[in-house]
Design an enzyme around this catalytic site. Structure first.
Site, PDB file in Angstrom:
ATOM      1  CE1 TYR A   1      -3.268  -2.745   0.031  1.00 15.98           C
ATOM      2  CE2 TYR A   1      -3.736  -2.306   2.327  1.00 15.98           C
ATOM      3  CZ  TYR A   1      -3.979  -3.014   1.175  1.00 15.98           C
ATOM      4  OH  TYR A   1      -4.946  -3.990   1.174  1.00 15.98           O
TER       5      TYR A   1
ATOM      6  CE  LYS B   1       1.235 -17.539  -3.129  1.00 17.10           C
ATOM      7  NZ  LYS B   1       0.465 -18.783  -3.034  1.00 17.10           N
TER       8      LYS B   1
ATOM      9  CG  ASP C   1      -2.113 -19.858  -1.144  1.00 15.13           C
ATOM     10  OD1 ASP C   1      -1.304 -19.796  -0.186  1.00 15.13           O
ATOM     11  OD2 ASP C   1      -1.822 -20.424  -2.221  1.00 15.13           O
TER      12      ASP C   1
ATOM     13  CG  ASP D   1      -7.075  -4.527   4.010  1.00 16.14           C
ATOM     14  OD1 ASP D   1      -8.060  -4.500   4.760  1.00 16.14           O
ATOM     15  OD2 ASP D   1      -6.938  -3.746   3.050  1.00 16.14           O
TER      16      ASP D   1
ATOM     17  CG  ASP E   1     -12.311  -6.877   6.349  1.00  9.41           C
ATOM     18  OD1 ASP E   1     -11.868  -6.301   7.356  1.00  9.41           O
ATOM     19  OD2 ASP E   1     -12.879  -6.279   5.412  1.00  9.41           O
TER      20      ASP E   1
END
Ligand code: NAD
Length: 355
Positions: A142, A188, A220, A244, A248
């Site tokens: 970001y 990852k 994943d 992020d 959620d």
């Protein structure tokens, strides 16, 4: 008597309603724990724009940095959506986090037994879930350079420095020491070099915490494991974008968005806030659920002020309130014995917190 200076940011929409209930509970706790809270209200968001022309006045940054902690409601609303991006309430919030250097976002996902039917997953999968997602907040893709776009191409860059990984890893291990003593670091590393660095540094830091068990998981797989067997997790440590998404997902194991608190912490100060927004659709009706904000106040006591006894009292009061069947409108269909207003909910929790 211990006294603490709290910067209060009520913000927009339901912000003022839910913050009023959190301070009601804090004042009730203060009376039984020999504490005193000195509140200083500062402006942010749409209301700050309306009053000063800036969604984040410099005074708000200064006074926040000069306090022991910041308790934050929510900002934003349609009224300000047409403003240029830098004048919008949400830009003020991002700038606020960066200015305060709050690099670690802590998001607990706790399933209350009393609301087990409010989750979209089966009760046997989620009963007893108690996860803390520790997400890096001011680095990663970001914020990384270079970034840009043309008509034909868009690009962002995921960058982490050793120093950024070290500080967030310490946060995660220290928090795990106060909980189930397990950290699962998410990356990852099978594809991304930046993730391999993340994995190597987290492993290195883990040697300073021999009492905490470290595991690694690809992002994943973590997304899948969260719905398959969420109880395996204690602390999940993640970078910005993975956190992020996963935070959620984790929060939605629990039912209503009106229940979930968060903390954003750094070297200087912490900001304690519900995960939800300003809910303009229900603002001013006295039906917002104040529990996420009251639970954020409890996190503030625990993590910013070291008042864990007072925090425990609030957490127990929230559980007791739900167990006895008190519900705000958002949870009315889940085993409610009595549906109450925002203010009634705050008063019940405040009362139980002093018992
Ligand atoms: P929202 O979280 O405000 O609302 C989503 C839905 O959840 C709405 O139906 C709302 O009524 C409900 N809800 C939220 N909090 C509730 C509570 N405490 N009790 C009962 N119901 C609750 O998200 P949104 O509608 O996408 O955004 C509204 C505004 O909030 C936007 O301007 C957005 O930018 C802003 N926002 C601010 C923050 C923040 O201040 N940290 C976070 C997210 C969104």
């Amino acid at each position: 008597m211990k006294s603490y200076k709290i910067a209060l940011i009520k913000g927009d929409g339901i912000g003022p309603e839910i913050i009023d209930e959190a301070t009601k509970v804090l004042d009730a706790i203060a009376s039984v724990c020999d504490l005193h809270f000195d509140y200083e209200e500062v402006l942010m968001g749409g209301i700050a724009y309306d009053m000063t022309g800036d969604p984040l006045p410099q005074e708000t940054i200064n006074k926040s940095l000069n306090s022991d902690a910041v308790l934050f409601g929510a900002i934003g609303g349609q009224k300000w959506d047409a403003l240029p991006r830098e004048k919008r309430p949400e830009s003020g919030l991002l700038r606020f986090r960066k200015e305060l250097g709050v690099y670690a976002n802590l998001r607990p996902a706790v399933v209350y037994d009393e609301l087990i039917n409010a989750s979209s997953l089966k009760p046997k999968i989620i009963k007893g879930v108690d996860i803390m997602v520790v997400r890096e907040l001011i680095g990663g893709i970001y914020f990384g350079e270079p970034k840009g776009r043309t008509q034909e191409k868009g690009w962002n860059t995921m960058v982490y420095t050793r120093e950024e990984i070290v500080r967030i890893a310490h946060q995660a291990f220290r928090i795990a020491q106060t909980r189930g003593k397990k950290v699962c670091s998410i990356d990852k590393a099978n594809v991304l070099d930046v993730s391999q660095l993340w994995r190597d540094v987290v492993t290195e830091i883990s040697e300073q915490y021999p009492d905490v068990a470290l595991t690694h998981m690809y992002v994943d797989n973590a997304a899948m494991q969260l719905v398959l067997n969420p109880k395996q997790f204690d602390v999940m440590l993640t970078g910005n974008i993975f956190g992020d998404i996963l935070s959620d997902e984790a929060s939605m194991l629990c039912g209503s968005i009106g229940l979930l608190p968060s903390a954003s912490v750094g070297e200087k100060i912490g900001v304690y806030e519900p995960i939800h927004g300003s809910a303009p659709d229900i603002a001013g009706q006295g039906i917002a659920n104040p529990i996420a904000t009251i639970a954020s106040a409890s996190m503030m006591l625990r993590y910013a002020l070291g008042e864990s006894e007072a925090a425990d009292k609030i957490d127990r009061a929230i559980k007791r309130t739900l167990k006895e069947g008190y519900r705000t409108q958002d949870l009315a269909q889940f085993d409610a014995k009595e549906v109450c207003s925002t203010s009634e909910m705050g008063s019940i929790i405040a009362n139980y917190a002093t018992k």
